[in-house]
Design an enzyme around this catalytic site. Sequence first.
Site, PDB file in Angstrom:
ATOM      1  N   ARG A 159       0.867  -1.164  -0.027  1.00  0.00           N
ATOM      2  CA  ARG A 159       0.058   0.082  -0.023  1.00  0.00           C
ATOM      3  C   ARG A 159       0.850   1.390  -0.100  1.00  0.00           C
ATOM      4  O   ARG A 159       1.763   1.434   0.847  1.00  0.00           O
ATOM      5  CB  ARG A 159      -1.132  -0.084   1.140  1.00  0.00           C
ATOM      6  CG  ARG A 159      -1.747   1.137   1.413  1.00  0.00           C
ATOM      7  CD  ARG A 159      -2.426   1.304   2.630  1.00  0.00           C
ATOM      8  NE  ARG A 159      -3.473  -0.055   2.792  1.00  0.00           N
ATOM      9  CZ  ARG A 159      -4.501  -0.473   2.720  1.00  0.00           C
ATOM     10  NH1 ARG A 159      -5.152   0.507   1.991  1.00  0.00           N
ATOM     11  NH2 ARG A 159      -4.877  -1.484   2.908  1.00  0.00           N
ATOM     12  N   SER A 208      -8.791   7.115  17.374  1.00  0.00           N
ATOM     13  CA  SER A 208      -9.046   5.941  18.074  1.00  0.00           C
ATOM     14  C   SER A 208      -7.771   5.614  18.924  1.00  0.00           C
ATOM     15  O   SER A 208      -8.231   5.396  19.946  1.00  0.00           O
ATOM     16  CB  SER A 208      -9.751   4.909  17.078  1.00  0.00           C
ATOM     17  OG  SER A 208      -9.728   3.693  17.834  1.00  0.00           O
ATOM     18  N   GLY A 268      -5.434   3.585  22.611  1.00  0.00           N
ATOM     19  CA  GLY A 268      -4.142   2.934  22.123  1.00  0.00           C
ATOM     20  C   GLY A 268      -4.290   1.793  20.940  1.00  0.00           C
ATOM     21  O   GLY A 268      -5.386   1.722  20.625  1.00  0.00           O
ATOM     22  N   GLU A 273       0.762  -1.244   9.198  1.00  0.00           N
ATOM     23  CA  GLU A 273       1.555  -0.195   9.048  1.00  0.00           C
ATOM     24  C   GLU A 273       0.773   1.054   9.458  1.00  0.00           C
ATOM     25  O   GLU A 273       1.163   2.052  10.031  1.00  0.00           O
ATOM     26  CB  GLU A 273       2.149  -0.104   7.749  1.00  0.00           C
ATOM     27  CG  GLU A 273       3.050   1.073   7.601  1.00  0.00           C
ATOM     28  CD  GLU A 273       4.004   1.211   6.331  1.00  0.00           C
ATOM     29  OE1 GLU A 273       4.399   2.253   5.964  1.00  0.00           O
ATOM     30  OE2 GLU A 273       4.234   0.160   5.642  1.00  0.00           O
ATOM     31  N   ARG A 314      -1.732   1.416  11.538  1.00  0.00           N
ATOM     32  CA  ARG A 314      -1.857   1.432  13.109  1.00  0.00           C
ATOM     33  C   ARG A 314      -0.347   2.071  13.963  1.00  0.00           C
ATOM     34  O   ARG A 314      -0.549   2.652  14.548  1.00  0.00           O
ATOM     35  CB  ARG A 314      -2.265   0.103  13.794  1.00  0.00           C
ATOM     36  CG  ARG A 314      -3.579  -0.122  13.531  1.00  0.00           C
ATOM     37  CD  ARG A 314      -3.930  -1.567  14.316  1.00  0.00           C
ATOM     38  NE  ARG A 314      -3.668  -2.406  12.877  1.00  0.00           N
ATOM     39  CZ  ARG A 314      -3.596  -3.580  12.908  1.00  0.00           C
ATOM     40  NH1 ARG A 314      -3.207  -4.331  14.259  1.00  0.00           N
ATOM     41  NH2 ARG A 314      -2.984  -4.438  12.019  1.00  0.00           N
ATOM     42  N   GLU A 343      -2.874  -9.659   3.684  1.00  0.00           N
ATOM     43  CA  GLU A 343      -3.659  -8.665   4.508  1.00  0.00           C
ATOM     44  C   GLU A 343      -4.295  -7.621   3.835  1.00  0.00           C
ATOM     45  O   GLU A 343      -5.374  -7.098   4.118  1.00  0.00           O
ATOM     46  CB  GLU A 343      -2.689  -8.502   5.668  1.00  0.00           C
ATOM     47  CG  GLU A 343      -3.231  -8.006   7.036  1.00  0.00           C
ATOM     48  CD  GLU A 343      -3.163  -6.271   6.835  1.00  0.00           C
ATOM     49  OE1 GLU A 343      -3.953  -5.884   7.562  1.00  0.00           O
ATOM     50  OE2 GLU A 343      -2.399  -5.745   6.139  1.00  0.00           O
TER      51      GLU A 343
END
Length: 185
Positions: A21, A35, A40, A60, A62, A95
């Site tokens: 990506r 968020s 956390g 990545e 996150r 993923e």
Amino acid sequence: MHSQTISTLRVGSLMPGNNPRKYFDPAEMVELEGSISEKGVIQPILVRPVDGGFAVVAGERRWRAAAKVLGDDYEIPVLVKDITAEEADELALIENIARSNMSPTEEAEAAAKILGRSDGNRDEAAKRLGWNRSTFDKRLALMNCSEGVKNALNERKLTLGHAELLAAVTKEKQEAVISKLLAAP
């Protein structure tokens, strides 16, 4: 079987992996940062050991959001998996495709890599990606797109159907068309 452990690592000690990506939607990143700022990181990210540290395989967004809002010292939950660079590339691709947020051109570039690792066997490559052969062939055809068309598709300024049509003409013609499309009000 590859070894794996669940742990935490400092955000600043991690390095980016080879994420297929390239475009991260700014609005989605702001939402994720909000968020993470409140709660956390709840879901561990996947990392692999590399020389001198750990590289992010999956998660990545996150990791980037945690670094931005919580800083380099934040202890992020990780799943450490001892895998090769090739296995990491494939896991990252799968993923991202499973989440359906990758742009078609990012999928095309990743599909080309998987095709190379499948010794040119399109049926095997499609199977490894969980795609049918038609989807695989259409994504691979996007490799013929000019940079302008790829960028417009990545930034969601052009539909997949239009990009597939443009992939069939010369890159010079693609650039002329995309310039006119993007200039139109």
